[in-house]
Design a protein around this motif. Structure first.
Motif, PDB file in Angstrom:
ATOM      1  N   GLN A 124       0.994  -1.171  -0.094  1.00  0.00           N
ATOM      2  CA  GLN A 124       0.090   0.021  -0.202  1.00  0.00           C
ATOM      3  C   GLN A 124       0.680   1.252   0.313  1.00  0.00           C
ATOM      4  O   GLN A 124       0.634   2.239  -0.670  1.00  0.00           O
ATOM      5  N   LYS A 125       1.966   1.302   0.851  1.00  0.00           N
ATOM      6  CA  LYS A 125       2.622   2.504   0.995  1.00  0.00           C
ATOM      7  C   LYS A 125       3.512   2.702  -0.477  1.00  0.00           C
ATOM      8  O   LYS A 125       3.516   3.851  -0.874  1.00  0.00           O
ATOM      9  N   THR A 126       3.957   1.760  -1.037  1.00  0.00           N
ATOM     10  CA  THR A 126       4.605   1.864  -2.274  1.00  0.00           C
ATOM     11  C   THR A 126       3.677   2.436  -3.391  1.00  0.00           C
ATOM     12  O   THR A 126       3.900   3.175  -4.057  1.00  0.00           O
ATOM     13  N   ALA A 127       2.217   1.819  -3.384  1.00  0.00           N
ATOM     14  CA  ALA A 127       1.416   2.237  -4.279  1.00  0.00           C
ATOM     15  C   ALA A 127       1.194   3.733  -4.064  1.00  0.00           C
ATOM     16  O   ALA A 127       1.015   4.551  -4.999  1.00  0.00           O
ATOM     17  N   LEU A 128       1.196   4.070  -2.889  1.00  0.00           N
ATOM     18  CA  LEU A 128       0.901   5.497  -2.509  1.00  0.00           C
ATOM     19  C   LEU A 128       1.959   6.561  -3.029  1.00  0.00           C
ATOM     20  O   LEU A 128       1.791   7.586  -3.550  1.00  0.00           O
ATOM     21  N   GLU A 129       3.277   6.085  -2.629  1.00  0.00           N
ATOM     22  CA  GLU A 129       4.544   6.768  -3.162  1.00  0.00           C
ATOM     23  C   GLU A 129       4.752   6.923  -4.724  1.00  0.00           C
ATOM     24  O   GLU A 129       5.148   7.817  -5.062  1.00  0.00           O
ATOM     25  N   ALA A 130       4.089   5.923  -5.133  1.00  0.00           N
ATOM     26  CA  ALA A 130       4.281   6.001  -6.666  1.00  0.00           C
ATOM     27  C   ALA A 130       3.260   7.148  -7.513  1.00  0.00           C
ATOM     28  O   ALA A 130       3.462   7.517  -8.275  1.00  0.00           O
ATOM     29  N   GLU A 131       2.205   7.367  -6.578  1.00  0.00           N
ATOM     30  CA  GLU A 131       1.305   8.209  -6.958  1.00  0.00           C
ATOM     31  C   GLU A 131       1.556   9.858  -6.385  1.00  0.00           C
ATOM     32  O   GLU A 131       0.940  10.581  -6.601  1.00  0.00           O
ATOM     33  N   GLY A 132       2.765  10.037  -5.805  1.00  0.00           N
ATOM     34  CA  GLY A 132       3.212  11.137  -5.301  1.00  0.00           C
ATOM     35  C   GLY A 132       2.785  11.596  -4.015  1.00  0.00           C
ATOM     36  O   GLY A 132       3.034  12.574  -3.522  1.00  0.00           O
ATOM     37  N   VAL A 133       2.408  10.528  -3.140  1.00  0.00           N
ATOM     38  CA  VAL A 133       1.853  10.701  -1.624  1.00  0.00           C
ATOM     39  C   VAL A 133       3.074  10.345  -0.876  1.00  0.00           C
ATOM     40  O   VAL A 133       3.467   9.599  -0.945  1.00  0.00           O
ATOM     41  N   GLU A 134       3.507  11.572  -0.228  1.00  0.00           N
ATOM     42  CA  GLU A 134       4.799  11.436   0.743  1.00  0.00           C
ATOM     43  C   GLU A 134       4.245  10.920   2.322  1.00  0.00           C
ATOM     44  O   GLU A 134       3.212  11.575   2.779  1.00  0.00           O
ATOM     45  N   PHE A 135       5.185  10.243   2.657  1.00  0.00           N
ATOM     46  CA  PHE A 135       4.932   9.753   4.069  1.00  0.00           C
ATOM     47  C   PHE A 135       5.898  10.419   5.092  1.00  0.00           C
ATOM     48  O   PHE A 135       7.019  10.806   4.787  1.00  0.00           O
ATOM     49  N   GLY A 136       5.423  10.503   6.236  1.00  0.00           N
ATOM     50  CA  GLY A 136       5.924  11.215   7.347  1.00  0.00           C
ATOM     51  C   GLY A 136       7.170  10.310   7.934  1.00  0.00           C
ATOM     52  O   GLY A 136       6.908   9.134   7.667  1.00  0.00           O
TER      53      GLY A 136
END
Length: 104
Positions: free
Chosen positions: A78-90
Motif C-alpha cells: 500500500q505504501k509503495t502504491a501511494l508513493e508511486a502516486e506522489g503521496v509522501e509519508f512522514g
DNA sequence: TACGTGACTTTCG
DNA sequence: TCGAAAGCCACGT
C-alpha cells in the motif's frame, strides 16, 4: 435490468473508485459518504475481501491518523502504491492528511 | 439459519 | 486527558 444495488458495499466500491490519483480518504470518510458514519470498520472488512483484479484503488484508504493498518507485506504494498502516486509519508510512516485528504 | 469476527471511528464517563 | 464500549455491515463457518 441492471438494477443498481444500493448496498453499503456497492457504495464503498463506487466511492473508493472515485478517489483521485495522489489523494487519500480515511475509512471514516468512505463510511460517511456511503451513508453510515459509524461503519468505518465495515469499510476495512469489505476492502479486505476485495476480489483480485477488482482494480479498486483500495490503497488510497487509510485510517484517521493517516497510517496504514495492514500488517507486513500488505503494508509495504500500500505504501509503495501511494508513493508511486506522489503521496509522501512522514517520519512515522504516516500521511499528512491536511495535505492529501480527498474529502473534509 | 444463526453466530462470531473484522483493514475503524466516535462518544461517554 | 485517558480509557472503554458501542455502532455499523458483510462474510465465513
Amino acid at each position: 435490468m441492471n438494477e443498481p444495488i444500493d448496498t453499503f458495499r456497492q457504495r464503498v466500491f463506487q466511492i473508493v473508485d472515485a478517489i483521485p490519483r495522489g489523494r487519500i480518504a480515511t475509512y471514516g470518510d468512505v463510511a460517511r459518504l456511503a451513508g453510515s458514519p459509524r461503519a468505518a470498520r465495515q469499510v476495512g472488512g469489505i476492502l479486505s475481501r476485495l476480489p483480485a483484479g477488482s482494480r479498486l484503488p483500495w490503497h488510497r484508504v487509510v485510517n484517521r491518523l493517516g497510517g496504514i493498518s495492514l500488517p507486513g507485506e500488505d503494508f509495504i504494498r500500500q505504501k509503495t502504491a501511494l508513493e508511486a502516486e506522489g503521496v509522501e509519508f512522514g517520519p512515522e510512516g504516516k500521511i499528512d492528511l491536511s495535505r492529501y485528504r480527498w474529502v473534509w
